[in-house]
Design an enzyme around this catalytic site. Structure first.
Site: not given
Ligand code: FES
Ligand code: FES
Lengths: 156, 685
Positions: B646, B457
């Site tokens: 997401e 990430t």
């Protein structure tokens, strides 16, 4: 048995069922090549065998004693690696060594004039790079950052 | 102290980049541990029954064959999947029922293959149906929402509306498939357990495994993680099996899941059946929304996905209803996969909205804007910030939406039908308590430590940026330590909450160090996080897709995919782009490629490998872009950041499905959009 990796010859005593990938990872401590599927379906284990890209999970180590294996550890600051760094061509990094080795092998294939299914006039167009790299999966979806990295490494 | 430029927001390159491109970054299975033995998991070959005996080949060179008949007993924890080798009961095909340990991988794998299992198989059920008599309404859905909500009278709204839509969308089982399979190396030194483990939550894994083995000192090392997408959120059976085998054999043991096992024992996205009904006036104003979602869980564990929760706050309408319905099957337990709930829920809602736009003859963007709520429609609470309409408008400009002929199957270029589609995106903004420590070192640098993880990430890099700004120093002076459970306890890298949760603690520690002039500060954000007011905290976005559909073969290609987001402050423009695009690409997989194909007779997904389960490859991704608005939200956390890991997969599948309709006039309501579903309906040229 013998195995020549990144210019060094190793003498190993291995179970004959050992794949080249497991020989690298479990016996030589070269964990740069990754195991994503062990079935030739993802490309994470890509290394160069006598300069050609191969899925090392599909090869038995014992059958390649006379070959020269190059792994990601043997590509020291290759332009493809620099391209990946500059373009953020990865996220988790697990597919990355395979992508980089694959790109190095792919650029050599282009130099040799090997065609691809994309069949573009320019063998290094984005569509060609994408087609030629499609054996290497990236679940993080870093593809859009890899294409310019590879293009840059190819001098485009 | 003076610094000029702020680190947060800058496109700082990933700190660990050089390690990752050189092959030096170590993942769980790659640590050199002396004397390590190899464990190979034996999966159940039946979906339901009892394992009565295990007979090993006496000539095999194994160190141990563990099964419920000889495995030491373990303490039970919340997750029954972690009670490995504790019972004769088989609850799904692929469940680990034995573990073979040998000196080499080759010997362990071979011995596992020839292991003789005596199993009493039982009748099983594996297919989700909405009309199954076993369907029930759970009390709550993840992570604690009521299963059903009712406001007003949706039936009357539907009966009296000018226009209604009543559609059922279905999504298949989807499998996370991070490129690095779950893996653990376990080593005991007395009662001290060390786990090199691939997970999204080292602090949590240490606590859980400690509880299972009744020990206090579990050290989990998770330096690099090859993706997780939810599947590594908690300890998985590999961690327990490795520790168990190491306990029994007295040797360190490595257990790596083969890719095939990644489809069963580490979770997947549940299949869903979703009925959405919309009631609207001629002008497009919604009077009623009803969203009923059916999903499955296992015999072991109630996992109730929050599929319809997103509909509770997306659009305004006076009459509304949502509900969740669950069926227990002899199947693996579904777990979290990137945007659990939102991804399938918004597929159904955003496709239904597109169908309503078609019926109204209205632009689908205008229809969405018409129904923009001023506060959360069901709860009535205010939004901390909501720039959904701006995402739609600005996104439409960037994508080139205006002038679009709303009629389907109008644009033909050569062999291709061309169409465009739009869909909204949203994801909740969350934060969990975490603790961070910062030390001022004699050389003028600062060491920031927190038991977080970076799954790709960019967390490692972002935390340095956050710390640098809070300390008021250049990022080069900050050293970060993460990926280790002995560091201050951090929350899970999940729910798009990592940066917010960890950043909150890091900010607290660094500001306090700066303000007090102390050498070391440890800061626990629990109180601050728990003191948050009840407000609507969400990130928003709009996805736009242009597809082309082969007029002869029905092949669908995504020519362009674009996402416009309003997700608070973007902490690192470079890694953020990767997060958005990665989510959108997985959304493309959900729309077009990914599908666990169930064989009901065997109770298994027959395509359980990467040749059969298709994920997007290089060649699938053509033009793809993400952009974002400068959104300021000072009510959510000290960074003003919303989660971005997401939202890219929320709505992007619907945008593609809607674009397929626009290209061809065919509504595909059963994902993925495969060419065999398109072929019969293709328009005549
Ligand atoms: S590990 Fe060799 S191709 Fe996947
Ligand atoms: S960078 Fe994670 S799989 Fe490619």
């Amino acid at each position: 048995m013998r195995l020549t990796v990144n210019g060094t010859e190793h003498v190993l005593d291995l179970d004959p069922r050992t794949t080249l990938l497991d020989a690298l990872r479990e016996h030589l401590g070269l964990t740069g090549a990754k195991k994503g599927c062990d079935h030739g379906q993802c490309g994470a284990c890509t290394v160069l065998l006598d300069g050609r890209r191969v899925n090392s999970c599909l090869l038995l180590a014992i059958a390649h004693q006379d070959s020269h294996v190059t792994t990601i550890e043997g590509l020291d600051g290759h332009p493809v690696q620099r391209g990946f760094l500059e373009h953020d061509g990865f996220q988790c990094g697990y597919c990355t060594p395979g992508q980089i080795c694959s790109a190095v092998g792919m650029l050599d294939e282009v130099d040799r004039g090997w065609p691809s299914a994309a069949a573009d006039d320019d063998p290094l167009s984005d569509a060609e790079i994408r087609e030629r790299m499609s054996g290497n999966l990236c679940r993080c979806g870093a593809y859009p950052h890899m294409v310019p990295a590879i293009r840059q490494a190819a001098g485009r | 102290m003076t610094t000029t430029t702020k680190a947060v927001g800058a496109p700082l390159a990933r700190i660990e980049g050089p390690e990752k491109v050189s092959g030096r970054a170590r993942y769980a299975a790659e640590y050199p541990v002396d004397g390590v033995a190899h464990g190979w998991i034996v999966p159940s070959p039946v979906p339901r029954g009892r394992l009565t005996a295990v007979v090993a080949d006496p000539t095999g060179d194994t160190m141990a064959v563990l099964w419920h008949g000889n495995a030491p007993s373990l303490a039970a924890v919340d997750d029954p999947e972690l009670a490995v080798l504790q019972s004769d009961r088989i609850s799904y095909r692929g469940q680990p029922i034995a573990l073979v340990v040998a000196d080499t991988l080759e010997a362990a794998r071979r011995a596992a293959q020839v292991l003789h299992l005596e199993i009493e198989a039982e009748e099983h059920e594996t297919v989700l149906r909405a009309d199954h008599p076993g369907v029930y309404e759970p009390e709550t859905v993840n992570p604690g929402y009521p299963a059903a909500t009712v406001h007003g009278d949706v039936e009357t709204a539907l009966a009296t509306a000018d226009v209604t839509v009543d559609v059922t969308y279905s999504t298949p089982a989807l499998h996370n498939n991070p490129m690095e399979p779950h893996a653990t190396i376990a080593r005991w030194d007395g009662d001290d357990l060390t786990l090199y483990d691939s997970n999204q939550h080292p602090s949590g894994v240490a606590a859980t495994v400690g509880e299972i083995f009744g020990v206090d000192r579990v050290h989990v090392i998770t330096e690099h993680v090859g993706g997780g997408f939810g599947s590594k959120g908690t300890a998985r059976p590999n961690a327990v099996l490795a520790a168990l085998a190491a306990r029994v054999t007295g040797r360190p043991v490595k257990v790596v899941l083969p890719r095939q096992a990644m489809f069963s024992m580490v979770g997947h996205r549940t299949p869903t059946l979703q009925r959405v009904r919309l009631a609207a006036g001629r002008d497009g104003t919604l009077s009623g929304i009803d969203h009923q979602a059916y999903s499955q869980t296992s015999r072991l564990y109630e996992f109730a996905e929050q599929t319809a929760v997103v509909t509770r706050h997306m659009y305004a309408a006076p009459h509304r209803r949502t509900g969740h319905h669950l069926l227990r099957l002899d199947m693996p337990t579904p777990r979290w996969m990137r945007a659990p709930g939102e991804a399938p829920g918004m597929l159904a809602l955003e496709c239904a909205i597109d169908e309503l736009a078609e019926k109204l003859g209205m632009d689908p963007i205008e229809l969405r804007i018409r129904n923009e709520p001023s506060a959360e429609p069901e709860s009535g609470v205010a939004f901390t910030s909501r720039h959904y309409v701006e995402c739609l408008r600005r996104g439409a400009e960037r994508f080139g939406w205006s002038g679009r002929d709303p009629r389907p199957a109008r644009r033909r270029e050569g062999d291709w039908w061309i169409g465009t589609g739009v869909a909204g995106a949203t994801y909740p903004t969350m934060a969990q308590p975490s603790t961070a420590r910062v030390r001022a070192l004699p050389d003028g640098t600062f060491e920031v430590a927190i038991g977080a993880t970076d799954l790709g990430t960019g967390a490692r890099t972002i935390l340095v940026q956050i710390a640098a700004d809070a300390l008021d120093v250049a990022p080069e002076r900050v050293r970060i330590r993460i990926g280790d459970s002995t560091l201050p306890r951090a929350s899970v890298a999940g729910g798009s909450s990592g940066s917010a949760s960890w950043g909150w603690a890091v900010t607290g520690a660094c500001r306090s160090l700066r303000d007090t002039g102390r050498d070391e500060v440890t800061f626990d954000s629990t109180e601050l996080v728990q003191r948050q007011e009840t407000e609507g905290r969400h990130a928003y976005g709009a996805h736009f897709a242009e597809v082309r559909v082969d007029a002869v073969t029905g092949e669908v290609r995504v020519s362009r995919l674009f996402g416009m987001y309003a997700a608070g402050r973007i902490l690192n423009a470079r890694t953020a782009r990767g997060q958005f695009l990665g989510g959108m690409i997985m959304g493309m997989g959900m729309a077009l490629h990914e599908e666990g194909v169930l064989d009901p007779a065997m109770g298994e997904w027959v395509n359980h490998d990467l040749a059969g389960y298709h994920v997007p490859v290089h060649a699938d991704v053509e033009s793809i872009e993400a952009a974002w608005l400068d959104e300021t939200d000072d009510r959510i956390n000290p960074m003003g950041s919303k989660g971005i890991g997401e939202i890219g997969i929320v709505g992007s599948p619907a945008a593609i499905v809607n674009a397929v309709w626009h290209a061809t006039g065919i509504r595909i309501r059963d994902l993925p959009v495969r060419l065999d579903k398109i072929l019969d309906g293709l328009p005549a040229s």
